[in-house]
Enzyme design. Sequence first.
Site, PDB file in Angstrom:
ATOM      1  N   HIS A  58       0.884  -1.161   0.000  1.00 50.08           N
ATOM      2  CA  HIS A  58       0.000   0.000   0.000  1.00 50.08           C
ATOM      3  C   HIS A  58       0.924   1.214   0.000  1.00 50.08           C
ATOM      4  CE1 HIS A  58      -2.328  -3.055   2.310  1.00 50.08           C
ATOM      5  NE2 HIS A  58      -3.385  -2.550   1.739  1.00 50.08           N
ATOM      6  N   ASP A  61       2.447   1.802   3.328  1.00 50.43           N
ATOM      7  CA  ASP A  61       3.376   0.798   3.886  1.00 50.43           C
ATOM      8  C   ASP A  61       4.795   1.248   3.569  1.00 50.43           C
ATOM      9  OD1 ASP A  61       1.146  -0.767   4.409  1.00 50.43           O
ATOM     10  OD2 ASP A  61       1.406  -1.990   2.607  1.00 50.43           O
ATOM     11  N   MET A  92       2.609  -5.791  -7.643  1.00 49.62           N
ATOM     12  CA  MET A  92       1.297  -5.217  -7.328  1.00 49.62           C
ATOM     13  C   MET A  92       1.438  -4.068  -6.344  1.00 49.62           C
ATOM     14  SD  MET A  92      -1.112  -5.261  -4.617  1.00 49.62           S
ATOM     15  CE  MET A  92      -1.675  -6.719  -3.744  1.00 49.62           C
ATOM     16  N   GLU A 185     -11.021  -6.418  -4.811  1.00 49.70           N
ATOM     17  CA  GLU A 185     -11.008  -7.416  -3.735  1.00 49.70           C
ATOM     18  C   GLU A 185     -12.240  -7.244  -2.851  1.00 49.70           C
ATOM     19  OE1 GLU A 185      -7.273  -7.578  -1.701  1.00 49.70           O
ATOM     20  OE2 GLU A 185      -8.141  -8.474   0.095  1.00 49.70           O
ATOM     21  N   LYS A 187     -14.970  -8.136   0.278  1.00 49.20           N
ATOM     22  CA  LYS A 187     -15.004  -8.583   1.672  1.00 49.20           C
ATOM     23  C   LYS A 187     -16.385  -8.216   2.222  1.00 49.20           C
ATOM     24  CE  LYS A 187     -12.278  -8.431   5.924  1.00 49.20           C
ATOM     25  NZ  LYS A 187     -11.221  -7.755   6.692  1.00 49.20           N
ATOM     26  N   GLU A 221      -9.901 -13.147  -2.090  1.00 53.50           N
ATOM     27  CA  GLU A 221      -9.102 -13.582  -0.931  1.00 53.50           C
ATOM     28  C   GLU A 221      -9.844 -14.688  -0.193  1.00 53.50           C
ATOM     29  OE1 GLU A 221      -7.203 -10.707   1.617  1.00 53.50           O
ATOM     30  OE2 GLU A 221      -7.681 -11.872   3.407  1.00 53.50           O
ATOM     31  N   HIS A 224     -11.792 -13.815   3.010  1.00 48.72           N
ATOM     32  CA  HIS A 224     -12.930 -12.905   2.863  1.00 48.72           C
ATOM     33  C   HIS A 224     -14.194 -13.653   2.471  1.00 48.72           C
ATOM     34  CE1 HIS A 224     -10.155  -9.165   2.246  1.00 48.72           C
ATOM     35  NE2 HIS A 224      -9.993  -9.759   3.411  1.00 48.72           N
ATOM     36  N   ASP A 249      -5.353 -13.556  -3.405  1.00 53.45           N
ATOM     37  CA  ASP A 249      -4.828 -13.428  -2.042  1.00 53.45           C
ATOM     38  C   ASP A 249      -5.044 -14.745  -1.320  1.00 53.45           C
ATOM     39  OD1 ASP A 249      -4.010 -10.866  -2.452  1.00 53.45           O
ATOM     40  OD2 ASP A 249      -5.426  -9.925  -1.063  1.00 53.45           O
ATOM     41  N   ASP A 259     -11.696 -11.855  11.051  1.00 56.06           N
ATOM     42  CA  ASP A 259     -10.734 -11.930   9.948  1.00 56.06           C
ATOM     43  C   ASP A 259      -9.369 -12.372  10.482  1.00 56.06           C
ATOM     44  OD1 ASP A 259      -9.346 -11.583   7.611  1.00 56.06           O
ATOM     45  OD2 ASP A 259      -9.446  -9.400   7.629  1.00 56.06           O
ATOM     46  N   ASP A 261      -6.677 -14.115   8.849  1.00 53.36           N
ATOM     47  CA  ASP A 261      -5.463 -14.027   8.012  1.00 53.36           C
ATOM     48  C   ASP A 261      -4.406 -15.068   8.388  1.00 53.36           C
ATOM     49  OD1 ASP A 261      -6.350 -12.053   6.292  1.00 53.36           O
ATOM     50  OD2 ASP A 261      -5.466 -10.407   7.420  1.00 53.36           O
ATOM     51  N   ASP A 291      -1.642 -13.030   1.422  1.00 55.20           N
ATOM     52  CA  ASP A 291      -2.105 -11.893   2.230  1.00 55.20           C
ATOM     53  C   ASP A 291      -2.504 -12.445   3.598  1.00 55.20           C
ATOM     54  OD1 ASP A 291      -2.935  -9.531   3.211  1.00 55.20           O
ATOM     55  OD2 ASP A 291      -4.624  -9.242   1.845  1.00 55.20           O
TER      56      ASP A 291
END
Length: 391
Positions: A58, A61, A92, A185, A187, A221, A224, A249, A259, A261, A291
């Site tokens: 991102h 980030d 990406m 994406e 969710k 993902e 999600h 993802d 969530d 992950d 991800d």
Amino acid sequence: MAKQEYTPTKQMKFTFGLWTVGNVGRDPFGGPTREPLSPAQIVDLLGECEGCYGVNFHDNDLIPIDASPKEADLIKRDFRKALKDNGLVVPMATTNLFGDPVFKDGAFTSNNAKIRAYAIQKTMRAMDLGAEFGAKTYVFWGGREGVETDAAKNPVDAIKRFREAIDFLCDYSIDQGYGYRFAFEAKPNEPRGHIYFAVTGSYLALIPTLKHPIMCGVNPEVAHEHMAGLNFVHQVAAAIEAGKLFHIDLNDQEFGRYDQDFRFGSANLKHAFFLVKLLEDHKYNNPRHFDAHAFRQSDYTDVKAFANGSMRTYMILADKAKKWNADREIQGILKEINVNDAAISSLSKRYSSAGAKKLLAAPLDRVKLATARLPYEKLDQLTMEVLMGVR
Ligand SMILES: [Mn+2]
């Protein structure tokens, strides 16, 4: 298959986000459990994970939202050097349109025209940044694009506003010659009570209504769709069939939980197997992005185990898929259950008035048809035995 053949290769395009291995272990109830690493340090860590192909980010980030131009230049210089030293690429990029308080009620779907404009402005800048590092896929995850109460926003306007932003940004990418492909994406919830475009299929329905549908696809993902109790494999299949699986993802998630992950394949091995089989059978060749993040208890040595484990699980499951496809007993059952009849298919495949008349008159005996064997217990057990490693 020898053990070393599970070693990931660059051809698999395994990638991680700066925010994944760089996750500091914060959760809604507790602060960080790991010291933050700089972007360059994260790249060094990934460089130590054999077979890793690239790193995604991102905008914030890489460059903190309030960094000065001079600070940004220094970070970019170090990051670029680390990429080169470690032989990693940036396939990406994406925009953080969820972290800052300005986006507390949405970005592209905000009721405030100035916030919508700011979200587009921030995304243009983030696209510039991604392009600077060679990114060709641009992901849109609308973390704040939703509501807690439908009194707050008109959900039809939300779709129109989202489309308007994407059409604008597609034109920006074309204008700048960036060559991006956009990947949406979905969710269903978290952080919002209800997020718009809740499932991958929502975006597959939106794409044909966009100004540049060819540029746009999806980034499904695992977690999600599992959060919503859906079959992820079927969502991905819909994207593949539509020619829209631009990115994926990979992670894992217990059904019905927050969530999580988790590391890919760590919670639902059977779903993960059918997902890998689907991707491999259809020769998916875009980045395979993990991800996910390591447990809050992990130190950075264990974070590397998380990253290596993610890639290794995929490689093992790809091998299992090969075994499944080569298994004579499994293939025998598949042959038995796939009943072919060229004559009858020629009538039902494509409509014609004459064909419809013939099909109406065809002797299709429903009682007899219902007696065809479907030995799915056997087929599923054989599948499980491949997975459990005894076949
Ligand atoms: Mn994701």
